[in-house]
Design an enzyme around this catalytic site. Sequence first.
Site, PDB file in Angstrom:
ATOM      1  N   LYS A 182      -9.703  11.311  -3.215  1.00  0.00           N
ATOM      2  CA  LYS A 182     -10.859  10.770  -2.506  1.00  0.00           C
ATOM      3  C   LYS A 182     -11.312   9.431  -3.072  1.00  0.00           C
ATOM      4  O   LYS A 182     -12.345   8.905  -2.687  1.00  0.00           O
ATOM      5  CB  LYS A 182     -12.005  11.772  -2.568  1.00  0.00           C
ATOM      6  CG  LYS A 182     -11.621  13.135  -2.018  1.00  0.00           C
ATOM      7  CD  LYS A 182     -12.694  14.132  -2.321  1.00  0.00           C
ATOM      8  CE  LYS A 182     -12.139  15.543  -2.326  1.00  0.00           C
ATOM      9  NZ  LYS A 182     -13.100  16.491  -2.850  1.00  0.00           N
TER      10      LYS A 182
ATOM     11  N   GLY B  45     -14.563   5.245  -2.842  1.00  0.00           N
ATOM     12  CA  GLY B  45     -14.552   6.704  -2.912  1.00  0.00           C
ATOM     13  C   GLY B  45     -15.365   7.242  -1.763  1.00  0.00           C
ATOM     14  O   GLY B  45     -16.354   6.624  -1.346  1.00  0.00           O
TER      15      GLY B  45
ATOM     16  N   SER C  75     -21.430  16.780  -2.797  1.00  0.00           N
ATOM     17  CA  SER C  75     -22.071  18.045  -3.140  1.00  0.00           C
ATOM     18  C   SER C  75     -22.534  18.105  -4.587  1.00  0.00           C
ATOM     19  O   SER C  75     -23.600  18.610  -4.892  1.00  0.00           O
ATOM     20  CB  SER C  75     -21.116  19.208  -2.875  1.00  0.00           C
ATOM     21  OG  SER C  75     -20.757  19.248  -1.526  1.00  0.00           O
TER      22      SER C  75
END
Length: 191
Positions: free
Chosen positions: A45, A59, A138
């Site tokens: 990512k 990112g 997250s």
Amino acid sequence: MRNSESSPSMHGTTILAVRKGGVICLAGDGQVSLGPTIVKGDARKVRRLEVGGHAALAGFAGATADAFTLLERLEAKLEQSPGQLRRAAVELAKDWRTDRYLRRLEAMLIVADENETLLLTGQGDVLAPEGGATAIGSGGNFALAAARALMDSERSAEEIARRAMAIAAEICVYTNGRLTVETLISASEAP
């Protein structure tokens, strides 16, 4: 996959940028989760972008296909404005906010070059975070808090990023310890 009552929501990702001592480090975990299931543990990512002889890091957090679309658009904007990350980011944010197709994309980006770090959102935000660190995803708040606590230490940008990501992985169930890490050194710091 989009959020809806009939399908599990996709969670995952922690992306952290740390700028210290003329070095920018961008780190991302590899976990992709679909509801309570880990579907991939080694996703990449974080990317290095080389456009027109200038390097940048990017990112992403959010829907993977959406993020790749945004990364392609960012590269195109960088080709139009080589070495001008902020200008490319602002142009991307304008398109993202106004284009009917792009408005539906669900992702966030952190982009950085040797001079600055920017956070981009689908609401048209192009933010230059303070304090040498920023994070999304997250586990982003966990990684950000850990990185800020480590900024006054003797650790390098990469050491701070790796330790902060490890802390986030210990706390956030949607973050793992399989990292992709990219760094850039400011031209003024290069040997």
